[in-house]
Scaffold this motif. Structure first.
Motif, mmCIF file in Angstrom:
data_model
loop_
_atom_site.group_PDB
_atom_site.id
_atom_site.type_symbol
_atom_site.label_atom_id
_atom_site.label_comp_id
_atom_site.label_asym_id
_atom_site.label_seq_id
_atom_site.Cartn_x
_atom_site.Cartn_y
_atom_site.Cartn_z
ATOM 1 N N PRO A 418 88.560 -19.622 -75.421
ATOM 2 C CA PRO A 418 87.500 -20.622 -75.609
ATOM 3 C C PRO A 418 86.225 -19.965 -76.129
ATOM 4 O O PRO A 418 85.922 -18.823 -75.799
ATOM 5 N N VAL A 419 85.500 -20.695 -76.965
ATOM 6 C CA VAL A 419 84.214 -20.151 -77.407
ATOM 7 C C VAL A 419 83.221 -20.262 -76.257
ATOM 8 O O VAL A 419 83.389 -21.098 -75.360
ATOM 9 N N LEU A 420 82.193 -19.420 -76.273
ATOM 10 C CA LEU A 420 81.227 -19.430 -75.186
ATOM 11 C C LEU A 420 80.563 -20.805 -75.086
ATOM 12 O O LEU A 420 80.195 -21.393 -76.094
ATOM 13 N N GLY A 421 80.451 -21.276 -73.876
ATOM 14 C CA GLY A 421 79.816 -22.568 -73.681
ATOM 15 C C GLY A 421 80.786 -23.729 -73.759
ATOM 16 O O GLY A 421 80.406 -24.869 -73.528
ATOM 17 N N GLU A 422 82.059 -23.425 -74.098
ATOM 18 C CA GLU A 422 83.045 -24.511 -74.166
ATOM 19 C C GLU A 422 83.462 -24.937 -72.760
ATOM 20 O O GLU A 422 83.535 -24.109 -71.857
ATOM 21 N N LYS A 423 83.752 -26.227 -72.627
ATOM 22 C CA LYS A 423 84.195 -26.754 -71.332
ATOM 23 C C LYS A 423 85.667 -26.444 -71.117
ATOM 24 O O LYS A 423 86.488 -26.705 -71.995
#
Ligand code: 5AD
Ligand code: SF4
Length: 444
Positions: A418-423
């Motif tokens: 997941p990319v940073l900040g993804e839920k």
């Protein structure tokens, strides 16, 4: 110049260092890759306890001896005043916590040694300078008008000043448009936002939900900002836990289900002496109201052990309050007399070994309690914002749930990172006193 900043203390200092970094970059200086590589090093200091101050001043002393241009900013500067040059004869410049906006000018003028104890509350110094991440600190008020007997913060951070609501809303809107998913609103006593000076004016849109108190109304306005996923704030004084605050939490899911609510002591006698303006029963009632609409609502706290005159009975009252409140996490501090505070006039009469003992008893209790509370979450699915690899085990990912609990998980083999900040939705399989571990669900 190539610069490096060392930060001690709380989130306000972290934010102020971010601001200095941005101001220095705007003035043409460049961030060094590490301390050794820098020509200019700034230490951002804390003075909340004697030890905190010693660490920061000690670091600055070492840096002065390396021949680099060295500056000291933050809370210890305000406490020491001109004495800072007695402690650090080779220091080049020192600026008080509300004056860091002057640092580029000090460097441009180049007259050293230099001491600045004044304020710079310009919008530029107060506005957010988050460096492109998905999380950002946003100052909502500076200073503190509470007069807790043990605390040096009002002396060093000055009188309360709340930023205009319109400025904060515009800032958060622009952060969200630039990819920020989570903001943390900062103030020494954030629930006093708008109490000492007006922050909303007649030309601002009226509150759709009929909120009349400044801070809940700010939370309502921020909740309406598209793209922003989470709103946190710190630190809260129990006196500000009003019905409107509880209603705002219940109405706006973007407000994280967590409050950091320092209790300091569970003994009414000590609370009164500290000037905290609430009783044990009132504190516990606030916790019950917050958990009333969500039993998983996380409450964390700060506690002081060994306050002057703290008897075994007072200490046991703190212990039992911590059990009754069922804290999710607690920071325990050994009392440290700070010059000029009211409690410093009293004898510091709890022996050091006894402070140590009380400190470890509370920490052991909290380990047990944290584990119990976390065990109750095994089997639940937490919504987590991915923050990156886990610090302890880089093959795992880590993030926080709405309750600010650290959650780690093993990425499923072959899955997209997941990319940073993804839920990410994580099913909890294991509980530890301060960490939850689990597996990411395929649909996240
Ligand atoms: N001694 C020990 N702890 C202190 N704190 C504040 N002042 C003192 C002191 N003089 C603690 C409080 C506060 C936290 C940031 O530091 O618990 O909430
Ligand atoms: Fe330390 Fe308090 Fe200053 Fe934060 S505000 S840096 S905790 S003295």
């Amino acid at each position: 110049m190539k610069f490096h900043i060392h930060t001690y203390g709380c989130q306000m200092n972290v934010r102020d260092s971010e601001a200095v970094e941005a101001l220095l970059s705007a003035a043409g200086h460049v961030k060094a890759s590490c301390e050794e590589d820098a020509d200019l090093v700034i230490v951002n200091s804390c003075t909340v306890r004697q030890k905190a101050e010693e660490k920061a001043v000690g670091k600055a002393g070492y840096l002065c001896s390396t021949g680099k241009l060295t500056g000291l900013m933050g809370c210890a500067v305000k406490r020491l005043g001109a004495d800072v040059f007695k402690r650090l004869p080779k220091l080049d410049f020192a600026v008080a916590p509300r004056g860091f906006g002057l640092i580029p000018k000090i460097l441009a003028e180049g007259r050293f040694p230099r001491l600045e104890l004044g304020d710079d509350l310009s919008a530029e110094a107060l506005s957010s300078h988050a460096a492109g991440g998905f999380q950002a600190f946003v100052t909502v008020l500076v200073g503190c008008n509470n007069r807790c007997s043990y605390c040096i913060v009002p002396d060093v951070r000055g009188r309360e000043y709340s930023r205009p609501a319109r400025e904060i809303v515009a800032e958060v809107r622009s952060l969200a448009a630039n990819g920020v998913k989570e903001v943390c609103l900062l103030g020494q006593s954030v629930l006093r936002y708008g109490v000492s000076n007006a922050v909303w004016d007649a030309s601002d849109e009226p509150s759709p939900g009929g909120y009349t108190e400044a801070f809940p109304r700010l939370l309502e306005a921020l909740s309406a900002i598209p793209g922003l996923g989470r709103i946190r704030f710190t630190s809260a004084h129990p006196g500000g836990c009003t019905d409107e605050l509880v209603r705002a939490y219940a109405e706006f899911p973007k407000i994280c289900r967590h409050i950091h609510l320092p209790v300091q002591s569970g003994s009414d006698r000590i609370l009164a002496d500290m000037g905290r303006r609430y009783t044990r029963a009132e504190y516990l009632a606030a916790v019950r109201r917050l958990r009333g609409f969500d039993p998983e609502f996380a409450v964390t706290t700060d506690v002081i052990v060994g306050y002057p005159g703290e008897s075994e009975e007072d200490f046991e009252a703190t212990r039992s309050l911590m059990d009754e409140a069922g804290f999710d996490n607690a920071f325990v501090f050994k009392y440290s007399p700070r010059p000029g505070t009211r409690s410093a006039a009293k004898p510091d009469d709890v022996p050091q070994e006894e402070k140590e003992r009380r400190n470890s008893v509370l920490l052991e209790d909290q380990e047990r309690r944290g584990l119990e509370r976390n065990k109750a979450l095994v089997g639940t699915v937490r919504e987590v914002l991915a923050e990156g690899p886990s610090k302890r085990n880089a093959s795992r990912l880590a993030g926080r749930d709405s309750g600010n609990r650290i959650v780690v998980w093993e990425p499923p083999a072959g899955s997209r990172v997941p990319v940073l900040g993804e839920k990410v939705r994580v099913r909890i399989l294991e509980a530890h006193p301060q960490i939850l571990a689990g597996e990411a669900l395929a649909d996240s």
